[in-house]
Design a protein around this motif. Structure first.
Motif, PDB file in Angstrom:
ATOM      1  N   ASP A 340       0.954  -1.094  -0.022  1.00 52.44           N
ATOM      2  CA  ASP A 340       0.223  -0.027   0.067  1.00 52.44           C
ATOM      3  C   ASP A 340       0.740   1.334   0.007  1.00 52.44           C
ATOM      4  O   ASP A 340       0.165   2.554   0.306  1.00 52.44           O
ATOM      5  CB  ASP A 340      -1.117  -0.049   1.316  1.00 52.44           C
ATOM      6  N   ILE A 341       2.000   1.018  -0.284  1.00 50.04           N
ATOM      7  CA  ILE A 341       3.185   2.417  -0.342  1.00 50.04           C
ATOM      8  C   ILE A 341       2.922   3.012  -1.603  1.00 50.04           C
ATOM      9  O   ILE A 341       3.386   2.541  -2.623  1.00 50.04           O
ATOM     10  CB  ILE A 341       4.501   1.975  -0.003  1.00 50.04           C
ATOM     11  N   ALA A 342       2.555   4.222  -1.627  1.00 55.33           N
ATOM     12  CA  ALA A 342       2.368   4.946  -2.766  1.00 55.33           C
ATOM     13  C   ALA A 342       3.578   5.367  -3.669  1.00 55.33           C
ATOM     14  O   ALA A 342       3.669   5.225  -4.716  1.00 55.33           O
ATOM     15  CB  ALA A 342       1.506   6.412  -2.499  1.00 55.33           C
ATOM     16  N   PHE A 343       4.802   5.490  -2.787  1.00 54.36           N
ATOM     17  CA  PHE A 343       6.067   5.544  -3.450  1.00 54.36           C
ATOM     18  C   PHE A 343       6.576   4.513  -4.308  1.00 54.36           C
ATOM     19  O   PHE A 343       7.371   4.545  -5.477  1.00 54.36           O
ATOM     20  CB  PHE A 343       6.977   6.116  -2.324  1.00 54.36           C
ATOM     21  N   LEU A 344       6.106   3.273  -3.740  1.00 49.17           N
ATOM     22  CA  LEU A 344       6.483   1.976  -4.562  1.00 49.17           C
ATOM     23  C   LEU A 344       5.317   1.452  -5.421  1.00 49.17           C
ATOM     24  O   LEU A 344       5.639   0.277  -6.013  1.00 49.17           O
ATOM     25  CB  LEU A 344       6.862   0.802  -3.483  1.00 49.17           C
ATOM     26  N   ARG A 345       4.470   2.222  -5.820  1.00 48.95           N
ATOM     27  CA  ARG A 345       3.427   1.799  -6.655  1.00 48.95           C
ATOM     28  C   ARG A 345       3.990   1.421  -8.188  1.00 48.95           C
ATOM     29  O   ARG A 345       3.286   0.726  -8.666  1.00 48.95           O
ATOM     30  CB  ARG A 345       2.569   2.756  -6.623  1.00 48.95           C
ATOM     31  N   GLU A 346       4.662   2.223  -8.450  1.00 44.16           N
ATOM     32  CA  GLU A 346       5.293   1.719  -9.784  1.00 44.16           C
ATOM     33  C   GLU A 346       5.742   0.358  -9.927  1.00 44.16           C
ATOM     34  O   GLU A 346       5.835  -0.395 -11.164  1.00 44.16           O
ATOM     35  CB  GLU A 346       6.575   2.759 -10.276  1.00 44.16           C
ATOM     36  N   ASP A 347       6.251  -0.332  -8.785  1.00 43.31           N
ATOM     37  CA  ASP A 347       6.734  -1.824  -8.883  1.00 43.31           C
ATOM     38  C   ASP A 347       5.534  -2.533  -8.785  1.00 43.31           C
ATOM     39  O   ASP A 347       5.463  -3.827  -9.415  1.00 43.31           O
ATOM     40  CB  ASP A 347       7.414  -1.790  -7.485  1.00 43.31           C
ATOM     41  N   GLN A 348       4.302  -2.248  -8.727  1.00 40.81           N
ATOM     42  CA  GLN A 348       3.106  -2.979  -8.683  1.00 40.81           C
ATOM     43  C   GLN A 348       2.853  -3.292 -10.134  1.00 40.81           C
ATOM     44  O   GLN A 348       2.351  -4.172 -10.570  1.00 40.81           O
ATOM     45  CB  GLN A 348       1.987  -2.311  -7.923  1.00 40.81           C
ATOM     46  N   LYS A 349       3.219  -2.413 -11.158  1.00 40.92           N
ATOM     47  CA  LYS A 349       2.813  -2.685 -12.557  1.00 40.92           C
ATOM     48  C   LYS A 349       3.779  -3.800 -12.999  1.00 40.92           C
ATOM     49  O   LYS A 349       3.461  -4.668 -13.655  1.00 40.92           O
ATOM     50  CB  LYS A 349       3.378  -1.186 -13.307  1.00 40.92           C
ATOM     51  N   ASP A 350       5.233  -3.742 -12.335  1.00 42.75           N
ATOM     52  CA  ASP A 350       5.989  -4.833 -12.687  1.00 42.75           C
ATOM     53  C   ASP A 350       5.460  -6.271 -12.183  1.00 42.75           C
ATOM     54  O   ASP A 350       5.682  -7.238 -12.860  1.00 42.75           O
ATOM     55  CB  ASP A 350       7.417  -4.730 -12.124  1.00 42.75           C
ATOM     56  N   VAL A 351       4.823  -6.096 -10.824  1.00 45.29           N
ATOM     57  CA  VAL A 351       4.217  -7.327 -10.279  1.00 45.29           C
ATOM     58  C   VAL A 351       3.158  -7.675 -11.387  1.00 45.29           C
ATOM     59  O   VAL A 351       2.822  -9.074 -11.339  1.00 45.29           O
ATOM     60  CB  VAL A 351       3.594  -7.115  -8.962  1.00 45.29           C
ATOM     61  N   ALA A 352       2.275  -6.793 -11.775  1.00 47.17           N
ATOM     62  CA  ALA A 352       1.141  -7.427 -12.789  1.00 47.17           C
ATOM     63  C   ALA A 352       1.553  -7.689 -13.960  1.00 47.17           C
ATOM     64  O   ALA A 352       0.979  -8.600 -14.520  1.00 47.17           O
ATOM     65  CB  ALA A 352       0.329  -6.223 -12.998  1.00 47.17           C
ATOM     66  N   GLU A 353       2.888  -7.363 -14.516  1.00 47.61           N
ATOM     67  CA  GLU A 353       3.313  -8.009 -15.654  1.00 47.61           C
ATOM     68  C   GLU A 353       3.995  -9.556 -15.565  1.00 47.61           C
ATOM     69  O   GLU A 353       3.854 -10.268 -16.181  1.00 47.61           O
ATOM     70  CB  GLU A 353       4.568  -7.250 -16.114  1.00 47.61           C
ATOM     71  N   ILE A 354       4.451  -9.503 -14.257  1.00 41.14           N
ATOM     72  CA  ILE A 354       4.906 -10.739 -14.192  1.00 41.14           C
ATOM     73  C   ILE A 354       3.828 -11.850 -13.783  1.00 41.14           C
ATOM     74  O   ILE A 354       3.746 -13.101 -14.162  1.00 41.14           O
ATOM     75  CB  ILE A 354       5.712 -10.733 -12.567  1.00 41.14           C
TER      76      ILE A 354
END
Length: 415
Positions: A340-354
């Motif tokens: 839930d950390i907004a600063f690391l939200r860009e990493d969630q896109k990588d998680v979705a791709e994986i």
């Protein structure tokens, strides 16, 4: 872990090399770096703002692989570590102490935690490291006010205290080191540069000047002239005023201006070295050298580096340190939740791709006849050997032998 806090009064211990104390000065680092240097303060604030965003959770370990996260009432002591305290305040104290002293200490008192000031803690060893091969931690001594204080001291066993030292001190066995220590000279130089800048503006915002007179000028005339010169042209408020001279006085400018000495680059290089030691990219802090190359792409890469190379390793080691005073369920580990950390939200896109690629792999393996549950477990564990012995015996139509024309006709006849 012992039930509650098991502390013991401390009397008559011989102060010797069996102690590992905090090196340098904790108070000195606070007053001379954190509270008086803008770069150090900004770096520590950038660390704090990200570090305090995580939440503690337990994580199941299955076949040596991490599983799902879950909460438990036992985590309440980390969610409210002391009266009116929060997880964020606990993490803030942890990062402050390791930044300024290299070590964080906390003991458990029933359903609360108590932070121990790091410069008042000494690590007691079973033997001096330079005298014996086997030198282990026998306990921790805490004396309010420091070892020289007359206050009553207490001793804690290693299982009764959480000791976090993310940067090991190579000159000690168990003590940590502050990231500020290697850049003390840069901090002093940065403070000197700031002082130089302030003195520049105090002295009319111009380089140094030399005023010379003829030999006939008396000492009284010289002193009176200098007083009038300081009153008329000293300080930033009097900068750029026209200077009128008489009596054969001659004024020459000596030294270099900020532009001539490339002051911004000189000070910026020191700021970047301080930022590098802190683990925070200069562009994240907002330093001049970082902003000079600032683009959306560069900021994204810097944010990724800050999260992957600093924040997540720090959270992992912090969880390991706190595990000594937390009742961790069997088959689990204390872990952090950064989803839930907004600063690391860009990493969630990588998680979705994986996850998208993993879904495609699952579909392919299920179509090949493997049992769905076994396929999900194998893909999640990144271990295809888990598929062994889990085939349904069914194959896709492409793997079936071709049917002859005679067999096809007999099928149609019902024979």
């Amino acid at each position: 872990m012992a039930e509650g806090l098991q502390s013991r009064p401390f009397y008559g211990w011989s102060y010797s090399s069996k102690f590992e104390e905090v090196q340098n000065s904790f108070v000195g680092y606070i007053n001379s770096a954190y509270k008086s240097n803008g770069v150090v303060f900004a770096a520590m604030e950038s660390r704090r703002l990200l570090f305090t965003e995580a939440r503690f959770q337990f994580q199941r370990l299955e076949r040596g692989r991490p599983g799902d996260l879950f909460g438990s009432p036992e985590l309440g002591i980390l969610e409210n570590p002391w009266p009116n305290g929060t997880t964020g305040e606990l993490l803030a104290r942890m990062d402050q102490d390791v930044s300024l002293a290299g070590n964080f200490y906390a003991v458990r008192e029933g359903r609360r935690l108590r932070r121990l000031r790091p410069d008042w803690v000494s690590i007691i060893l079973t033997a001096s490291p330079d005298e014996a091969v086997q030198s282990d931690v026998a306990g921790y001594l805490y004396r309010p006010g420091g070892l020289s204080s007359s206050a009553e001291a207490q001793i804690f066993l290693p299982s009764e205290i959480a000791h976090w030292s993310p940067i090991p001190d190579p000159d000690a066995q168990y003590r940590g080191m502050s990231w500020i220590t290697p850049v003390i000279r840069e901090i002093l130089s940065d403070k000197a540069a700031t002082l130089h800048k302030s003195k520049f503006f105090e002295n009319a915002a111009t380089p140094n000047m030399v005023v010379s007179f003829k030999e006939s000028v008396t000492e009284d005339q010289f002193q009176r002239f200098m007083e009038e010169l300081r009153d008329a042209h000293g300080g930033a408020a009097n900068a750029y005023k026209t200077m009128f001279l008489a009596g054969g006085a001659d004024v020459r400018v000596v030294g270099a201006s900020f532009e001539q000495m490339d002051f911004k680059a000189v000070q910026g290089a020191g700021e970047t070295r301080i930022a590098a030691a802190s683990g925070v990219p200069p562009i994240i802090i907002g330093l001049s050298e970082g902003l000079a190359s600032a683009t959306y792409s560069n900021y994204g890469m810097a944010r990724r580096k800050f999260g992957d190379h600093w924040a997540r390793p720090q959270w992992r080691s912090a969880c390991a340190a706190l595990s000594s005073i937390i009742n961790v369920p069997s088959g689990c580990r204390l872990w952090y939740d950064d989803r839930d950390i907004a600063f690391l939200r860009e990493d969630q896109k990588d998680v979705a791709e994986i996850q998208s690629m993993q879904s495609q792999s699952i579909r392919t393996l299920v179509d090949a006849g493997y049992e769905p549950d076994a396929v999900v477990a194998a893909v999640a564990a990144d271990d295809l050997t888990l598929l062994a012995g889990n085939h349904t015996g069914l194959f896709s139509i492409q793997l079936q032998p071709p049917v002859s024309a005679d067999a096809s006709d007999s099928t149609k006849d019902g024979s």
